[in-house]
Enzyme design. Structure first.
Site, PDB file in Angstrom:
ATOM      1  N   LYS A 118      74.944  47.361  23.125  1.00  0.00           N
ATOM      2  CA  LYS A 118      76.035  48.269  23.494  1.00  0.00           C
ATOM      3  C   LYS A 118      76.391  48.160  24.965  1.00  0.00           C
ATOM      4  CE  LYS A 118      76.344  51.582  19.820  1.00  0.00           C
ATOM      5  NZ  LYS A 118      76.404  52.975  19.401  1.00  0.00           N
ATOM      6  N   LYS A 200      76.067  42.347  11.463  1.00  0.00           N
ATOM      7  CA  LYS A 200      76.013  43.603  10.703  1.00  0.00           C
ATOM      8  C   LYS A 200      77.434  44.141  10.463  1.00  0.00           C
ATOM      9  CE  LYS A 200      75.175  47.557  12.794  1.00  0.00           C
ATOM     10  NZ  LYS A 200      74.606  48.712  13.501  1.00  0.00           N
ATOM     11  N   LYS A 203      81.685  49.668  11.926  1.00  0.00           N
ATOM     12  CA  LYS A 203      83.028  50.259  11.986  1.00  0.00           C
ATOM     13  C   LYS A 203      83.782  49.837  13.242  1.00  0.00           C
ATOM     14  CE  LYS A 203      80.329  54.375  12.444  1.00  0.00           C
ATOM     15  NZ  LYS A 203      79.860  55.438  11.598  1.00  0.00           N
TER      16      LYS A 203
END
Ligand code: TYM
Length: 335
Positions: A118, A200, A203
């Site tokens: 992130k 993965k 969203k």
């Protein structure tokens, strides 16, 4: 609920309201939440405190919180059987997270792969919350003395650090926290992107065809599955190097309960076109009742409020006991 707590195991899990819930969230976690509520004392949270580690637009964030709450109920979480609360409504989470921050090392937080991913993705906002995210997650779990935590495979490392923090704290102060076990399903624990099956399903993927959401229309779902990236072998079988087909087999198996062996048999001699259509149709049928129930719940804000208000109160009371115990052990003078 409190009476049953003595006998039944405690299950805790949470999901962030950071956009529409995906097929990955559903198969990796929520589907198991619904099964577990039949057998255990289940406590689930909408982890909205975690969500602001990535900058949110206030109006969208507000909408996402209620949307996610309604969606989880629509997935089959029964507000009578499970305690399903909103994390920011319960004061103990941020409080215990602070305590745990002081029992967690900089080095161990630096090793978290989610933090590394992130911070690379949001390089302009590598905030302290993103770094200490796992201690808040540990607080979520430890406050409820959870035995089991049903999550997808991507949360395994966060469960490990939770266990380490709990053991460390218990090692100093005695038996304060239950050391929880991760519950990761055999199938569906890692649903991959339909466009790049080495990644993965997420969203936040920029390619809309990579990710199926619970709110996609049947036509959209079919389109996404038909475009799913596969390989050139044209044989439906599970094998190394066939990540696209492996992923579709995993999804199909998680949705239908069929074994890989059975799937290979059923599609013997058939092409990928047939297989993709069959998987798409199975997903459409699995998600159809969820979408229908969602429409009903989201239209009834008073009911949603009734559900979370009741759950917030139970969560506050339950978690306060653990927080008080931990604070007392550390040496605080309780009010
Ligand atoms: P979140 O909101 O990213 O995801 C919610 C759940 O969905 C699972 N999941 C997946 N499973 C299979 N395949 C995928 N592609 C996939 N994507 C997501 C996740 O593993 C998770 O179980 N930090 C957590 C939320 C959280 C939490 C907690 C979880 C906060 N506090 C305490 C458990 C216990 C998160 O961001 O999940």
């Amino acid at each position: 609920m409190e009476q049953q707590t003595e006998k039944k195991k405690i299950v805790f899990s949470a999901i962030q309201p950071s956009g529409t819930i995906t097929l990955g969230n559903y198969l990796g976690a929520i589907k198991n939440w619904t099964v577990m509520q039949e057998e255990y004392n289940c406590i689930y949270a909408l982890a909205d405190l975690h969500t602001i580690t990535v900058r949110q637009t206030p109006a969208t964030f507000r909408k996402n919180i209620l949307d996610a709450y309604a969606s989880i109920l629509a997935c089959g979480i029964d507000a009578e059987k499970s305690v399903f609360f909103i994390q920011s409504h319960v004061t103990t989470h941020a409080q215990l997270a602070w305590l745990l921050n002081c029992y967690t090392q900089f080095g161990e937080l630096s090793r978290m792969t989610q933090f590394k991913d992130k911070s690379a993705k949001h390089a302009d906002n590598v905030n302290a919350g993103l770094f200490t995210y796992p201690t808040l997650m540990a607080a979520d779990i430890l406050l409820y003395q959870a035995d089991m935590v049903p999550v997808g495979a991507d949360q395994k490392q966060h469960l490990e650090i939770t266990r380490n923090i709990a053991e460390r704290f218990n090692g100093i102060y005695g038996n304060v926290f239950k050391v929880p076990e991760a519950y990761i399903p055999k199938n569906g624990a890692r649903v991959m992107s339909l466009q790049d099956p080495t990644k993965k399903m997420s969203k936040s993927d920029e390619n809309v065809n990579a990710c199926v959401t619970l709110m996609d229309s049947p036509e959209t779902i079919m389109k996404k599955f038909k475009r799913a990236v596969t390989d050139s072998e044209a044989i439906v079988r599970y094998a190394d190097g066939k990540e696209g087909i492996n992923n579709l087999m995993g999804i199909y198996s998680a949705v239908t309960g069929l074994s890989f062996e059975q799937i290979e048999k059923d599609f013997d001699g058939k092409g990928y076109g047939d297989f993709k259509t069959t998987v798409g149709e199975a997903v459409v049928e699995a998600l159809r009742p969820i979408r229908e129930r969602y429409e009903k719940y989201i239209a009834d804000k008073a009911y949603l409020q009734e559900c979370y208000t009741k759950a917030d109160e139970i969560a506050q009371k339950f978690s306060q006991r653990t927080l008080d115990k931990a604070m007392k052990k550390v040496g605080y003078v309780l009010k």
